[in-house]
Every structure is written in C-alpha cells, then in structure tokens.
Scaffold this active site. Sequence first.
Site, PDB file in Angstrom:
ATOM      1  N   HIS A 160       0.933  -1.146   0.095  1.00  0.00           N
ATOM      2  CA  HIS A 160       0.124   0.062  -0.002  1.00  0.00           C
ATOM      3  C   HIS A 160       0.953   1.357   0.173  1.00  0.00           C
ATOM      4  O   HIS A 160       1.894   1.331   0.390  1.00  0.00           O
ATOM      5  CB  HIS A 160      -1.049  -0.048   1.108  1.00  0.00           C
ATOM      6  N   CYS A 213       3.165  -4.969   6.599  1.00  0.00           N
ATOM      7  CA  CYS A 213       2.903  -4.792   5.222  1.00  0.00           C
ATOM      8  C   CYS A 213       3.921  -4.127   4.560  1.00  0.00           C
ATOM      9  O   CYS A 213       5.019  -3.900   5.044  1.00  0.00           O
ATOM     10  CB  CYS A 213       1.761  -3.492   5.049  1.00  0.00           C
TER      11      CYS A 213
END
Length: 380
Positions: free
Chosen positions: A304, A323
């Site tokens: 992301h 992430c």
Amino acid sequence: MAGCSSSGGSAASGYGQPQGRAKPNTASRAVVTILPKDGADSVATSGALKITAAQGKLTTVEVADSKGTEVQGEIAADGASWSPTAHLAAATQYKVHAIAKDSEGRESAKDTTFTTLVPKNTFIGQYTPEDGSTVGVGMPVSINFSRGITDPEAVEKAIKVTAVPAVRIEGHWFGNDRLDFSPKDYWAAGTKVTVELNLDGVEGRPGVYGKQKKSISFTIGRRQVSTVDASAKTMKVERDGAIIKTLPITAGAPSTTTYNGQMVISEKYKVTRMNGATVGFGGEYDIRDVPHAMRLSTSGTFVHGNYWAPSSTFGSSNVSHGCVGLQDARGAGDSSTPAAWFYDRSIIGDVVIVKNSKDKQITPENGLNGWTMNWPDWTA
C-alpha cells in the site's frame, strides 16, 4: 369346361394357399430392470439410478431431464448394466428409455419416469475470480463453501476446471470449506480458463445438497511478478520476463516483520481504512485513508501507499506493521508516486514475492497463497 380346373392337381395345393406354416413371433427373453420404479419421487441424486438387463445385453440407454439435458453414463462391458457417470440434479424429473437384446437379437424396451428429491438444506460455492475477468498469472480458482463439506470427493468431482492451452490442473482442500484449483506453475499469459460448477444435487454433507449449475470463464493477462527484498528494501517489478521498475519500499519493522513467500493480490482499494485492532495490533494505528492498497493475505498483509512516513524512509528503513509500503500522497490523487505507479500497473492475481524478511513463510491458506506449497503436497 376343362379350363375351369387344373389337371393332375389337388385342392390342397391350389393357388393362394400357404406352402408351409411360419414360426409364430416370440417375445424377447431379455428383461430390462430400472430402479427407481416408474413414477417414484424424492429419489436420491446419487446411487439410486440403476439399469440392468437379464438374459440379454443392454444396447441403448437414454436418461434426460424435462429440458432434454442428457445424463451421461456407461454400459458395462458385458452389457448387463448401465451406470451414470455423474450425480443427478435435485428437484428434477427424469425420463429413462432402455433397450436390451437377447441372444437371438430380439429387443425388449422399457420406459420410466421419476423425480429426484427436493433438498431441505443446501450449500453454494462462492468463487473467485469473477466471470469474464482478466487476472494475473498467480490467480487460483478458489471456492469457499457456505457449509462444511464432509464428502470432498463428491464435491470435487462435480467441479471441472480446464484451460486453453491445456495444462494439468489439480484441486487442494483447505479445511472442509475451501477448495482451490491451480496448475503446478503460474499460468501462462493469455490462458483461457473455464470453471464448470455442477453442484446441483451433490450431497456435500448428510442431508445438505449443492444448488449451483453454472459455467464461468476468465483470462490470464500479462505475466507480472514483483519481488520484495526486505533486507535491501526494494521491490523489483518484472513484466513478461523483464525488470521494468525497481521501487524503494519499507517492510515490517523488527518487531512486526513481513511474511516471506509467494503471495497473490486478492483485492485492490484506491483508498481504504486500516485499523490495527482488526488484525491484533490493538490501538496502535487507525488510518482512515490508506491509499493504493492491495491485499496479499487474509490476516492483513498489504502492499500500500504510505504518505505519513518521511520520503527518506523508503529504501532505508523497515517501519511498517508487516505490510509493504510505497511512497505516496494523501488521497491517492498523485499519479506520479511510486505507490500509484505500482497500483495502476497491477491486477488481481499478480504475484508478489517477499524474501529476506526475518519472519516465517506465509501459510498457503492465508490468502490465495497456495504457491508456497510444493506440488506433491498440493496434489496429496
């Protein structure tokens, strides 16, 4: 007057009289038996339809529903029986026409009609990818069932996955409610995949029957495989065998490292909310506008955009909660950022490989990540 009689003849041999007596017609000795009996209802969708011949051999068996859709089956080598090669649909009327011949070639035929049961309890399979979609080379066919399956063999037999060009495709169960299909290696770019769900009438667990009969298809797009090196803090994007971009990234911090392994993008969000409480991090973060987010795991691993970390972070420090972060602008409105560039060039089913992270390998059921398994385990 002599012309009115035959000379030297007798009345028994007069014109129009039979010269000899023919054998009377006799019925075929062959006896066709069909189960269930004619007119039966609430018939089981598997195991109930049986057609046999005694004192003869079956030559023709036709079984079809009221719409004319035929039930495929096979006559045994000795001609004594016929068996369907698949289950029947539920709540459906079928007509049976069977013919057998005895040793003298005389035929015996039988016709019956029966109706299968109406299920009280049913299940469906929720599948991905979507019909008509174009997906990446790592995309499996993944089916999640609404009820736990206790007869996986029957359910798997009722699902057919084929590809053009042809490739061997095998299914693998994750627990009793998820079945994935994939080839040994990533799909070839341009492959056309068809999934036939013939679940109507399959008894997936006692008294619970499938109710789907449909076909879906999807296409494999270009080949894109991106490799994240958590130690080097880079991501190399490979398209059709060539590296088209190397992007600086930030991976999981030492206390919240990123999983290693081959992962598949399963969802894409231009902007989404990420709340640490939903993935076991309590109130450590709650970001309502995370840009350019693409899911890699069920447990919350994403690639992301990150607008809150200094630009110097990317390529130099691992600071995330597991992430893979790319530099971005708030609101996802700047198409020139690394995160926007990668998002715009990624599709569902693309592969993202993470290596050199101080974490374990992701488990195959955590997302669409069966590629972490070796082929013998997948087919076992």
